[in-house]
Motif scaffolding. Structure first.
Motif, PDB file in Angstrom:
ATOM      1  N   SER A  96       9.728 -28.296 -26.944  1.00 20.60           N
ATOM      2  CA  SER A  96      10.676 -27.189 -26.949  1.00 20.60           C
ATOM      3  C   SER A  96      12.082 -27.701 -27.249  1.00 20.60           C
ATOM      4  N   GLY A  97      12.532 -28.717 -26.483  1.00 21.73           N
ATOM      5  CA  GLY A  97      13.830 -29.346 -26.756  1.00 21.73           C
ATOM      6  C   GLY A  97      14.973 -28.776 -25.948  1.00 21.73           C
ATOM      7  N   GLY A  98      16.204 -29.109 -26.346  1.00 25.86           N
ATOM      8  CA  GLY A  98      17.388 -28.637 -25.624  1.00 25.86           C
ATOM      9  C   GLY A  98      17.535 -29.259 -24.245  1.00 25.86           C
ATOM     10  N   GLY A  99      16.898 -30.402 -24.013  1.00 27.62           N
ATOM     11  CA  GLY A  99      17.022 -31.077 -22.724  1.00 27.62           C
ATOM     12  C   GLY A  99      15.978 -30.655 -21.708  1.00 27.62           C
ATOM     13  N   LEU A 100      15.074 -29.747 -22.089  1.00 27.36           N
ATOM     14  CA  LEU A 100      14.043 -29.292 -21.145  1.00 27.36           C
ATOM     15  C   LEU A 100      13.131 -30.451 -20.731  1.00 27.36           C
ATOM     16  N   GLU A 101      12.693 -31.222 -21.720  1.00 28.10           N
ATOM     17  CA  GLU A 101      11.722 -32.292 -21.447  1.00 28.10           C
ATOM     18  C   GLU A 101      12.459 -33.633 -21.419  1.00 28.10           C
ATOM     19  N   ALA A 102      13.121 -33.896 -20.286  1.00 24.88           N
ATOM     20  CA  ALA A 102      13.946 -35.109 -20.175  1.00 24.88           C
ATOM     21  C   ALA A 102      13.100 -36.370 -20.343  1.00 24.88           C
ATOM     22  N   PHE A 103      11.812 -36.277 -20.033  1.00 25.13           N
ATOM     23  CA  PHE A 103      10.935 -37.461 -20.075  1.00 25.13           C
ATOM     24  C   PHE A 103      10.562 -37.876 -21.494  1.00 25.13           C
ATOM     25  N   MET A 104      10.816 -37.018 -22.486  1.00 24.44           N
ATOM     26  CA  MET A 104      10.246 -37.259 -23.810  1.00 24.44           C
ATOM     27  C   MET A 104      10.895 -38.417 -24.573  1.00 24.44           C
ATOM     28  N   GLU A 105      12.183 -38.649 -24.322  1.00 24.54           N
ATOM     29  CA  GLU A 105      12.852 -39.704 -25.070  1.00 24.54           C
ATOM     30  C   GLU A 105      12.180 -41.055 -24.807  1.00 24.54           C
ATOM     31  N   SER A 106      11.996 -41.373 -23.516  1.00 24.70           N
ATOM     32  CA  SER A 106      11.371 -42.663 -23.191  1.00 24.70           C
ATOM     33  C   SER A 106       9.877 -42.635 -23.510  1.00 24.70           C
ATOM     34  N   THR A 107       9.250 -41.450 -23.403  1.00 22.30           N
ATOM     35  CA  THR A 107       7.820 -41.360 -23.716  1.00 22.30           C
ATOM     36  C   THR A 107       7.573 -41.681 -25.193  1.00 22.30           C
ATOM     37  N   LEU A 108       8.399 -41.111 -26.052  1.00 22.43           N
ATOM     38  CA  LEU A 108       8.232 -41.357 -27.488  1.00 22.43           C
ATOM     39  C   LEU A 108       8.506 -42.819 -27.815  1.00 22.43           C
ATOM     40  N   ARG A 109       9.486 -43.390 -27.121  1.00 26.21           N
ATOM     41  CA  ARG A 109       9.804 -44.800 -27.347  1.00 26.21           C
ATOM     42  C   ARG A 109       8.620 -45.672 -26.922  1.00 26.21           C
ATOM     43  N   SER A 110       8.061 -45.389 -25.728  1.00 18.93           N
ATOM     44  CA  SER A 110       6.930 -46.185 -25.233  1.00 18.93           C
ATOM     45  C   SER A 110       5.705 -45.995 -26.107  1.00 18.93           C
ATOM     46  N   ALA A 111       5.479 -44.752 -26.558  1.00 19.80           N
ATOM     47  CA  ALA A 111       4.280 -44.472 -27.361  1.00 19.80           C
ATOM     48  C   ALA A 111       4.361 -45.207 -28.694  1.00 19.80           C
ATOM     49  N   GLY A 112       5.573 -45.308 -29.220  1.00 21.11           N
ATOM     50  CA  GLY A 112       5.785 -46.141 -30.400  1.00 21.11           C
ATOM     51  C   GLY A 112       5.175 -45.647 -31.696  1.00 21.11           C
ATOM     52  N   GLY A 113       4.258 -44.710 -31.634  1.00 19.86           N
ATOM     53  CA  GLY A 113       3.580 -44.243 -32.846  1.00 19.86           C
ATOM     54  C   GLY A 113       4.561 -43.576 -33.796  1.00 19.86           C
ATOM     55  N   SER A 114       4.100 -43.278 -35.003  1.00 18.46           N
ATOM     56  CA  SER A 114       5.011 -42.566 -35.895  1.00 18.46           C
ATOM     57  C   SER A 114       4.527 -41.136 -36.104  1.00 18.46           C
ATOM     58  N   ALA A 115       3.974 -40.537 -35.034  1.00 19.70           N
ATOM     59  CA  ALA A 115       3.603 -39.126 -35.077  1.00 19.70           C
ATOM     60  C   ALA A 115       4.849 -38.321 -35.409  1.00 19.70           C
ATOM     61  N   ARG A 116       4.647 -37.239 -36.157  1.00 16.78           N
ATOM     62  CA  ARG A 116       5.777 -36.380 -36.480  1.00 16.78           C
ATOM     63  C   ARG A 116       6.195 -35.613 -35.219  1.00 16.78           C
ATOM     64  N   VAL A 117       7.483 -35.601 -34.910  1.00 18.12           N
ATOM     65  CA  VAL A 117       7.977 -34.912 -33.717  1.00 18.12           C
ATOM     66  C   VAL A 117       8.737 -33.666 -34.158  1.00 18.12           C
ATOM     67  N   ILE A 118       8.303 -32.499 -33.685  1.00 19.70           N
ATOM     68  CA  ILE A 118       8.943 -31.245 -34.074  1.00 19.70           C
ATOM     69  C   ILE A 118       9.606 -30.636 -32.838  1.00 19.70           C
TER      70      ILE A 118
END
Ligand SMILES: [Zn+2]
Length: 320
Positions: A96-118
């Motif tokens: 969703s974005g706008g700061g709702l999912e505060a955990f996502m920044e570090s999650t995406l970094r840890s996951a490391g994949g190059s999945a498209r993020v929308i």
């Protein structure tokens, strides 16, 4: 711990490590397809609400999983190593974005994949903030919905999500482009009907009663679309994770009394103690809504359409 469990744990830990280290979309998506034995697009959504909308557009061609389970608070969610592996495996991640999912920044970094993020709400929130700045002189009411990430409380915003999801899925999977287009058109029609239904329902509430008090600030988009005033929130923040001061609570109780507010609407995902206190002190009713999560399949808000119908019916019943 028995031997077998030990091995399983080791294997899953290794998998997380391998996915983190390689971070290669091609290998992780083919791995996902092999492990599920499915040729559907493997997609992850952060919340149950995002997952439902993506599934409506993706239909049979897409397999969607929600990271945050039904009933959990997205503002406070902490992902497990398994969640990180799911993100690493995904071909696309919708949030969703706008700061709702505060955990996502570090999650995406840890996951490391190059999945498209929308990030579905990025443009909507930027536009809302701009409008708020333009009307800066009009006072506090505008500040109440500056940056409010709960844009899905207005189905018109979800129509924007549907368009963004349609485009993303078509780019990821051109073979099913027509299916996505047809699904998006059919679901947008339902959202339009939902918007008309809300307008009709809200007519039952006398204008002077269209005042909302909530547990955290969730009604920015809904209030401005359907003509409500956000009098205040028990937690005066767009996140449920903040805490109010004693002075803020006293000011809210004064505002409730002064403006003759009829009810406090509380999210199913948060602790209700403070809101119960305010409702008790001011002698008004407490009404539970589903705001940040759908219910499970047996609950009254198991899809986005049911979620809005449930919430609007509860609001109308409490304020009419
Ligand atoms: Zn929230």
């Amino acid at each position: 711990m028995n031997y077998r469990l030990h091995i399983q744990l080791l294997v899953s830990l290794c998998l997380v490590l391998v996915l983190t280290l390689t971070g290669c979309a091609q290998s992780s998506s083919s791995l996902a397809r092999e492990s599920t034995g499915s040729d559907k697009l493997q997609v992850v959504a952060t919340t149950t609400i995002v997952a439902d909308i993506v599934q409506q557009v993706g239909g049979q061609a897409v397999e969607v999983s929600s990271l945050i389970p039904a009933g959990a608070d997205p503002h406070a969610f902490e992902p497990s190593p398994r969640d990180i592996a799911i993100v690493a495996d995904a071909q696309a991640v919708f949030m969703s974005g706008g700061g709702l999912e505060a955990f996502m920044e570090s999650t995406l970094r840890s996951a490391g994949g190059s999945a498209r993020v929308i990030v579905l709400s990025e443009d909507l929130i930027a536009a809302e903030n701009q409008t708020s700045e333009d009307h800066d002189l009009e006072g506090e009411a505008d500040h109440l919905h500056a940056g409010d990430p709960h844009v899905w409380m207005d189905p018109n915003n979800v129509m924007d999500w549907v368009a963004a999801i349609e485009t993303s899925l078509q780019e990821l999977d051109p073979a099913n482009a027509e299916l996505y287009e047809a699904n998006a058109a059919a679901y947008s029609q339902k959202l339009q009907e939902l918007d008309a239904w809300i307008r009709q329902q809200v007519e039952q509430i006398p204008a002077e009663n269209r005042k909302l008090v909530t547990d955290h600030q969730i009604f920015g988009a809904f209030a401005s679309r359907y003509g409500f005033e956000q009098v205040g929130a028990v937690i005066p923040s767009i996140s449920s994770s903040a805490e109010p001061t004693a002075q803020e609570l006293a000011a809210l109780e004064d505002a409730i009394r002064a403006q003759g507010v009829h009810a406090i609407f509380i999210s199913s995902t948060v602790n209700q103690n403070l809101a119960q206190q305010v409702a008790h002190d001011t002698g008004i009713q407490l009404v539970t809504l589903y705001t940040d999560s759908l219910t499970g399949p047996e609950g009254p808000a198991s899809s986005y359409l049911e979620f809005i119908r449930y919430n609007v019916s509860e609001i109308v019943n409490a304020l009419k």
